[in-house]
Design a protein around this motif. Structure first.
Motif, PDB file in Angstrom:
ATOM      1  N   ILE A  80      83.534  40.094  23.938  1.00 32.52           N
ATOM      2  CA  ILE A  80      83.309  40.107  25.388  1.00 32.52           C
ATOM      3  C   ILE A  80      81.899  39.614  25.730  1.00 32.52           C
ATOM      4  O   ILE A  80      81.686  39.015  26.783  1.00 32.52           O
ATOM      5  N   ASP A  81      80.946  39.829  24.814  1.00 33.10           N
ATOM      6  CA  ASP A  81      79.597  39.303  25.016  1.00 33.10           C
ATOM      7  C   ASP A  81      79.624  37.772  25.030  1.00 33.10           C
ATOM      8  O   ASP A  81      78.902  37.133  25.800  1.00 33.10           O
ATOM      9  N   PRO A  85      80.181  35.290  29.994  1.00 35.74           N
ATOM     10  CA  PRO A  85      79.480  34.271  30.795  1.00 35.74           C
ATOM     11  C   PRO A  85      80.379  33.109  31.227  1.00 35.74           C
ATOM     12  O   PRO A  85      80.082  32.438  32.220  1.00 35.74           O
ATOM     13  N   PHE A  86      81.471  32.873  30.507  1.00 42.34           N
ATOM     14  CA  PHE A  86      82.375  31.765  30.809  1.00 42.34           C
ATOM     15  C   PHE A  86      83.623  32.225  31.557  1.00 42.34           C
ATOM     16  O   PHE A  86      84.321  31.411  32.162  1.00 42.34           O
ATOM     17  N   PHE A  87      83.881  33.518  31.501  1.00 47.31           N
ATOM     18  CA  PHE A  87      85.102  34.081  32.081  1.00 47.31           C
ATOM     19  C   PHE A  87      84.760  35.478  32.585  1.00 47.31           C
ATOM     20  O   PHE A  87      84.957  36.469  31.904  1.00 47.31           O
ATOM     21  N   THR A 154      80.904  28.099  23.331  1.00 39.65           N
ATOM     22  CA  THR A 154      80.655  29.527  23.472  1.00 39.65           C
ATOM     23  C   THR A 154      80.285  30.112  22.107  1.00 39.65           C
ATOM     24  O   THR A 154      80.623  29.545  21.059  1.00 39.65           O
ATOM     25  N   PRO A 155      79.628  31.267  22.090  1.00 36.11           N
ATOM     26  CA  PRO A 155      79.272  31.905  20.805  1.00 36.11           C
ATOM     27  C   PRO A 155      80.479  32.318  19.976  1.00 36.11           C
ATOM     28  O   PRO A 155      80.337  32.595  18.785  1.00 36.11           O
ATOM     29  N   ILE A 156      81.656  32.369  20.578  1.00 32.20           N
ATOM     30  CA  ILE A 156      82.830  32.799  19.817  1.00 32.20           C
ATOM     31  C   ILE A 156      83.165  31.811  18.696  1.00 32.20           C
ATOM     32  O   ILE A 156      83.852  32.164  17.728  1.00 32.20           O
ATOM     33  N   LYS A 157      82.656  30.599  18.807  1.00 32.42           N
ATOM     34  CA  LYS A 157      82.934  29.585  17.773  1.00 32.42           C
ATOM     35  C   LYS A 157      82.431  30.036  16.404  1.00 32.42           C
ATOM     36  O   LYS A 157      82.952  29.598  15.365  1.00 32.42           O
ATOM     37  N   THR A 237      90.829  35.942  19.843  1.00 34.43           N
ATOM     38  CA  THR A 237      90.345  35.039  18.809  1.00 34.43           C
ATOM     39  C   THR A 237      90.486  33.616  19.332  1.00 34.43           C
ATOM     40  O   THR A 237      90.688  33.398  20.527  1.00 34.43           O
ATOM     41  N   VAL A 238      90.368  32.649  18.445  1.00 35.10           N
ATOM     42  CA  VAL A 238      90.653  31.251  18.778  1.00 35.10           C
ATOM     43  C   VAL A 238      91.848  30.833  17.946  1.00 35.10           C
ATOM     44  O   VAL A 238      91.864  31.003  16.723  1.00 35.10           O
TER      45      VAL A 238
END
Length: 356
Positions: A80-81, A85-87, A154-157, A237-238
């Motif tokens: 969520i962090d 910022p994107f959603f 995004t940092p999720i990458k 996830t992605v």
């Protein structure tokens, strides 16, 4: 979103928690401190923390041992962090604690206020066919919006490995299901073979929520067809966006579904009421808005029902082993059996229910 008194056995150490809040949140005020529990959900435990005008939400794993890699609070916090910022429908994260304080890891996030559509219309909302259709449309469009985010920005990458996603999902959920299997639940042998043999070759990867359902969304009190929050990012996830659509459809119950599917988790959801999209309508709008080809949705739906069966079976296994005494879980094997049957039908397989 409704709260209730904290369930017996799921209490938090109020004194320790209040001291932690005073030390970590400069805006936390002096005054009475209250903890209440959100009543919905069958997995992680979620609490409202409140002192005067200050409020937040605490999320932690359930009691007792948990399945490996399940209920990872640190990962959900990082998700969520990365996504917020994107959603902005994702709640803003506030802090993570590794478990030394309360014996289990937990995180703190913002408290959003609105209405949640679950099994009954919330007080103050006037039901109508038009509202039901507008809510359905909003559910589709926000899912498309989430899938449109470029995850590489995004940092999720840095947290994911999209390559080979569906293969890992199918194999992984078969392992989880088998590990939690009990003799009074279907084994789904033919279904598992079918899933392994029919994994689509879809290389597109997007951020997927993977627990996208009506009662995980919050809508505005003033505009009851506008989503203002989306919760439960534990499975995010992605991966293949159509897996997300399939998962959403496994929760999207229709009026003419079998009774044991409609009531598998209790009272049927509002999606069974007049005006809400059918699964077909939901998927048609998703295809139109996203431009994606849904020709292989039979696979994604069959897998989604199987994955949901695995989730429910893990909960039932914990109940059978005495790791939780929540009475809601006592007969969940029957819902597991229905989900295996539903998945088999979606896959075009014939099967008899256990005991026939």
């Amino acid at each position: 979103m409704d709260t209730r008194e904290v369930r017996q056995g799921e209490e938090l150490d109020k004194e320790k928690l209040e001291e932690y809040l005073k030390q970590n949140f400069p805006s936390y005020p002096d005054g009475p401190f209250d903890i209440r529990q959100f009543g919905a959900g069958h997995s992680n435990l979620t609490y409202e923390l409140k002192s005067g005008e200050w409020e937040a939400v605490l999320r932690r794993p359930p009691k007792g041992p948990v399945a490996q890699k399940a209920h990872d609070m640190e990962r959900e916090y990082k998700v969520i962090d990365a996504v917020h910022p994107f959603f902005p429908l994702a709640p803003a994260p506030m802090d993570f604690e590794n478990g030394d304080l309360l014996g289990k890891p937990f995180f703190i996030m913002e408290r959003k206020h609105g209405v949640v559509y679950d099994t009954e219309w919330p007080e103050g909302v006037t039901p109508s066919v038009e509202l039901a259709r507008n809510i359905s449309r909003e559910m589709v469009d926000r899912l498309v919006e989430l899938h449109d985010i470029d995850y590489t920005k995004t940092p999720i990458k840095n947290m994911v490995k999209p390559e080979g996603f569906m293969g890992r999902q199918v194999e992984g959920w078969i392992r989880r299901f088998d590990k939690a299997h009990t003799p009074d639940s279907e084994e789904g042998k033919e279904l598992k073979r079918w899933l392994l043999d029919h994994i689509p070759d879809n290389e597109e990867s997007t951020i997927i929520h993977y627990d996208y359902k009506l009662n995980n969304a919050m809508f505005s009190k003033d505009e009851p067809d506008r989503m203002i929050g989306l919760f439960d990012w534990e499975m995010t996830t992605v991966g293949d966006p159509l897996a997300d659509v399939g998962a959403a459809m496994s929760y999207w119950i229709e009026a003419d579904d079998p009774e044991d599917l409609k009531q598998g988790l209790g009272k049927p959801p509002l999606t069974t009421e007049e005006g809400f999209y059918t699964r077909k309508e939901f998927m048609e709008r998703y295809a139109e808005k996203s431009g994606r080809d849904l020709r292989h949705m039979d696979f994604y739906l069959a897998f989604a029902y199987f994955k949901l069966a695995g989730i429910v079976q893990q909960i039932y296994y914990r109940y059978q082993k005495g790791q939780t005494d929540d009475p809601r879980f006592r007969h969940m094997n029957h819902f597991v059996n229905r989900l295996i049957k539903q998945a088999s039908v979606q896959a075009g397989l014939e099967m008899k229910s256990k005991g026939e």
